[in-house]
Write a protein that holds these residues in place. Structure first.
Motif, PDB file in Angstrom:
ATOM      1  N   UNK A  66      -6.097  -3.638 -10.301  1.00  0.00           N
ATOM      2  CA  UNK A  66      -5.601  -3.592 -11.775  1.00  0.00           C
ATOM      3  C   UNK A  66      -4.642  -2.020 -11.305  1.00  0.00           C
ATOM      4  N   UNK A  67      -5.548  -0.861 -10.938  1.00  0.00           N
ATOM      5  CA  UNK A  67      -4.873   0.374 -10.856  1.00  0.00           C
ATOM      6  C   UNK A  67      -3.700   0.285  -9.487  1.00  0.00           C
ATOM      7  N   UNK A  68      -2.343  -0.394  -9.138  1.00  0.00           N
ATOM      8  CA  UNK A  68      -2.222  -0.403  -8.290  1.00  0.00           C
ATOM      9  C   UNK A  68      -0.603  -0.806  -8.596  1.00  0.00           C
ATOM     10  N   UNK A  69      -0.273  -0.710  -9.799  1.00  0.00           N
ATOM     11  CA  UNK A  69       1.322  -0.702 -10.321  1.00  0.00           C
ATOM     12  C   UNK A  69       1.516   0.586 -10.663  1.00  0.00           C
ATOM     13  N   UNK A  70       2.893   1.073  -9.865  1.00  0.00           N
ATOM     14  CA  UNK A  70       3.381   1.674  -9.974  1.00  0.00           C
ATOM     15  C   UNK A  70       3.077   3.426  -8.678  1.00  0.00           C
ATOM     16  N   UNK A  71       1.669   2.943  -8.552  1.00  0.00           N
ATOM     17  CA  UNK A  71       0.776   4.073  -8.128  1.00  0.00           C
ATOM     18  C   UNK A  71       1.617   4.608  -6.410  1.00  0.00           C
ATOM     19  N   UNK A  72       1.206   5.341  -6.304  1.00  0.00           N
ATOM     20  CA  UNK A  72       0.980   5.531  -4.108  1.00  0.00           C
ATOM     21  C   UNK A  72      -0.298   5.702  -4.191  1.00  0.00           C
ATOM     22  N   UNK A  73      -0.443   5.128  -3.024  1.00  0.00           N
ATOM     23  CA  UNK A  73      -1.454   4.193  -2.221  1.00  0.00           C
ATOM     24  C   UNK A  73      -2.036   4.517  -1.142  1.00  0.00           C
ATOM     25  N   UNK A  74      -2.851   4.764  -0.396  1.00  0.00           N
ATOM     26  CA  UNK A  74      -2.921   6.030   0.234  1.00  0.00           C
ATOM     27  C   UNK A  74      -4.674   5.418   1.092  1.00  0.00           C
ATOM     28  N   UNK A  75      -3.523   4.145   2.101  1.00  0.00           N
ATOM     29  CA  UNK A  75      -4.567   4.292   2.794  1.00  0.00           C
ATOM     30  C   UNK A  75      -6.063   4.331   4.062  1.00  0.00           C
ATOM     31  N   UNK A  76      -6.909   5.349   4.287  1.00  0.00           N
ATOM     32  CA  UNK A  76      -7.026   5.878   5.199  1.00  0.00           C
ATOM     33  C   UNK A  76      -8.875   5.423   5.058  1.00  0.00           C
ATOM     34  N   UNK A  77      -8.112   3.885   5.794  1.00  0.00           N
ATOM     35  CA  UNK A  77      -9.801   3.092   6.753  1.00  0.00           C
ATOM     36  C   UNK A  77     -10.304   3.636   7.845  1.00  0.00           C
ATOM     37  N   UNK A  78     -10.869   4.456   8.582  1.00  0.00           N
ATOM     38  CA  UNK A  78     -10.963   3.910  10.055  1.00  0.00           C
ATOM     39  C   UNK A  78     -11.869   3.207  10.592  1.00  0.00           C
ATOM     40  N   UNK A  79     -11.098   2.602  11.654  1.00  0.00           N
ATOM     41  CA  UNK A  79     -12.253   1.182  12.240  1.00  0.00           C
ATOM     42  C   UNK A  79     -13.209   1.159  12.871  1.00  0.00           C
ATOM     43  N   UNK A  80     -13.174   2.930  13.340  1.00  0.00           N
ATOM     44  CA  UNK A  80     -15.226   2.601  13.976  1.00  0.00           C
ATOM     45  C   UNK A  80     -14.552   2.922  15.514  1.00  0.00           C
TER      46      UNK A  80
END
Length: 275
Positions: A66-80
């Protein structure tokens, strides 16, 4: 105009970025949305004017999207680092990317790692060097990078390959202190969180379209020499490395083209300034 920044994986690095985005002198007028798995962290985020969403990989993404439209999306999820089977992690991140694209995200920034080049090379590696991942984590990062590249006609993306992170409250010399360790002649590749935040702010403000960037210091001393100096400066017991006097080996991450593209002179080009 206010820019919407969605950060999935609101941990150590994201905390520094969020603080920079919400400072009164920030170059970006930002509304920050962050995800966490912790109820306590949600409270802390709210106290700092960050919209918190409780989310873990594999969860339903509808609330987040719901917050994604026109947003900058930063993916920062380390897998371990110790995980050896990361197919599930990889597919969950890819599914999250796909859902963000469907939700009309404007720009995806994927926080990757220089470990995608493996640990068996003595080459100087630029942003155009071919990955040669050796660990499960590095292979997962490469697979996610490749998926983003396959979406280049649908979404603007930037891959940020980070060297080893250092900050005022985080330095590898603390965990190495007093230990006996091999390969003191191996080169180090580090980057300070202050320079990473500068890089992220630059990419958010002026998106680097469909490209891969390196964030790393300019100098690469031997780790046996460097971590001894760092431990001494931090008043810690010195580590004992073998082979420190041998010829330097190991990869060198060259980030000069990326810093130039971002118009940034790193404050911590010399790792000796990081402790």
């Amino acid at each position: 105009m206010q820019k919407k920044i969605v950060i999935t994986g609101y941990g150590w690095m994201a905390g520094y970025l969020g603080n920079a985005l919400l400072r009164s002198d920030s170059p970006i007028n930002a509304h920050v949305v962050g995800t966490t798995r912790s109820d306590d962290k949600l409270v802390q985020m709210s106290e700092h004017n960050i919209t918190g969403i409780k989310f873990a990989l594999g969860d339903d993404t509808s609330q987040l999207c719901q917050h994604m439209q026109d947003a900058t999306f930063i993916i920062n999820i380390p897998p371990g680092r110790r995980s050896t089977q990361l197919d599930g992690f990889t597919q969950q991140v890819i599914a999250l990317i796909n859902d963000a694209v469907v939700a009309n995200v404007a720009h995806i920034i994927f926080v990757s790692t220089t470990s995608v080049y493996g640990d068996s090379t003595n080459q100087t590696l630029t942003e155009t060097s071919a990955p040669a991942p050796e660990t499960a984590s590095a292979k997962a990062h490469v697979a996610i990078e490749e998926h983003l590249a396959s979406l280049s006609s649908k979404v603007k993306y930037t891959v940020l390959r980070l060297a080893g992170l250092v900050g005022p409250d985080r330095h590898p010399a603390r965990s190495l202190s007093g230990r006996e360790l091999p390969a003191g002649n191996k080169r180090i590749n580090l980057v300070h969180i202050a320079d990473v935040v500068k890089g992220l702010l630059a990419v958010i403000e002026t998106p680097q379209r469909n490209c891969t960037l390196h964030l790393c210091s300019a100098l690469h001393p031997k780790r046996g020499e460097y971590y001894s100096r760092a431990a001494s400066a931090l008043n810690l017991p010195l580590p004992l490395f073998s082979d420190t006097e041998s010829e330097a080996i190991g990869k060198v991450i060259d980030a000069s083209a990326s810093w130039q593209a971002l118009d940034i002179t790193p404050a911590y080009a010399n790792p000796d300034d990081m402790y």
